[in-house]
Write a protein that holds these residues in place. Sequence first.
Motif, PDB file in Angstrom:
ATOM      1  N   LEU B  36       0.835  -1.210   0.000  1.00 48.02           N
ATOM      2  CA  LEU B  36       0.000   0.000   0.000  1.00 48.02           C
ATOM      3  C   LEU B  36       0.867   1.256   0.000  1.00 48.02           C
ATOM      4  N   HIS B  37       1.989   1.196   0.717  1.00 47.06           N
ATOM      5  CA  HIS B  37       2.927   2.325   0.702  1.00 47.06           C
ATOM      6  C   HIS B  37       3.313   2.667  -0.731  1.00 47.06           C
ATOM      7  N   THR B  40       0.127   4.045  -2.919  1.00 38.00           N
ATOM      8  CA  THR B  40      -0.407   5.381  -2.648  1.00 38.00           C
ATOM      9  C   THR B  40       0.608   6.469  -2.969  1.00 38.00           C
ATOM     10  N   SER B  78      -7.352   7.628  -3.087  1.00 36.67           N
ATOM     11  CA  SER B  78      -6.285   6.654  -2.827  1.00 36.67           C
ATOM     12  C   SER B  78      -5.890   6.657  -1.352  1.00 36.67           C
ATOM     13  N   ALA B  79      -5.880   7.836  -0.717  1.00 37.41           N
ATOM     14  CA  ALA B  79      -5.541   7.867   0.713  1.00 37.41           C
ATOM     15  C   ALA B  79      -6.621   7.157   1.529  1.00 37.41           C
ATOM     16  N   SER B  80      -7.899   7.408   1.208  1.00 40.15           N
ATOM     17  CA  SER B  80      -8.981   6.777   1.971  1.00 40.15           C
ATOM     18  C   SER B  80      -8.987   5.275   1.762  1.00 40.15           C
ATOM     19  N   ALA B  82      -6.488   3.308   0.785  1.00 40.58           N
ATOM     20  CA  ALA B  82      -5.318   2.678   1.417  1.00 40.58           C
ATOM     21  C   ALA B  82      -5.584   2.466   2.899  1.00 40.58           C
ATOM     22  N   HIS B  83      -6.191   3.479   3.530  1.00 43.34           N
ATOM     23  CA  HIS B  83      -6.503   3.366   4.953  1.00 43.34           C
ATOM     24  C   HIS B  83      -7.488   2.212   5.192  1.00 43.34           C
ATOM     25  N   ALA B  86      -5.781  -1.203   4.738  1.00 49.19           N
ATOM     26  CA  ALA B  86      -4.886  -1.498   5.869  1.00 49.19           C
ATOM     27  C   ALA B  86      -5.694  -1.856   7.115  1.00 49.19           C
TER      28      ALA B  86
END
Lengths: 181, 98
Positions: B36-37, B40, B78-80, B82-83, B86
């Motif tokens: 994911l790192h 994103t 993409s930030a949401s 990825a969160h 995870a």
Amino acid sequence: MYTNDQKQHLQFAPGHSVIITLRTGLIRAVLFTLIWWILTDGAMNSWLVGVPVVLFATLVSVQLLPPFSWSLIGIIRFVPFFLWRSLYAGVDVARRAFDPSLPISPQMYHYRWRLPPGLPQVFMANTVSLLPGTLSAELGDEFLYVHVLDKTGAFASELMILEEYVADLFGLKLITDRSEE
Amino acid sequence: MLVTEILSSLLLIAGAIFFLAGTVGLLRFPDVYTRLHALTKADNVGLGLVVAGLVLQAESWTVAGKLLLIWLLVLLASASIAHLVAKAARKKGIELWK
């Protein structure tokens, strides 16, 4: 957990609420107008649909996301910081991906919140994932669970700096010492 | 004119390299969190550079604005996501790669 001062900041006193709702509505209406203008290439005849859509969007937006405090100076400070650090984040992760020895050493880090719950925490959680070597994995009541790509890096101080920028953005002061509470 | 064209091409090529890095990271990194790192951060910069390259070629302000809107929406998405991925992995008890 939070001082009365901070609650005031987030909720506003009831007497001012009408003025603040109107001001917020006006600012958002301007933003929605701008977006409509962009989407329609400024076509004049589109405003027949555009004006009602902008008004409706403004009403819905004020309902779903009530006015919150923010600071223009905070935004102006935040944008260059975010652009620069997210560019660095991309370079950093690209370097690790291409390096034959794959230099990573992951860790789950528990970051203790200083920001109040709600929008500021959600905003920070989203930003964390775009900054160097950190990925927000869970939004807890007391902690933000951050997956760290390289535990030897200076991620802890980076997170504290980010939190200060986010607090600035929302016009908040961070609680520096919670041991007394 | 020529200068903006060269600059635009350089930005587009740099953007493509970041997309490649994101994909290489997705394939090479060992677990869901580290992947994911890569996705994103590298893709955010990749798209940002592609958008910057295209803005230089944009014929009008509205086209430039549209490109910028696309970038902002992708950032948010993409930030949401990825969160959420995870968080789901944590709920399922997927251990970290050490």
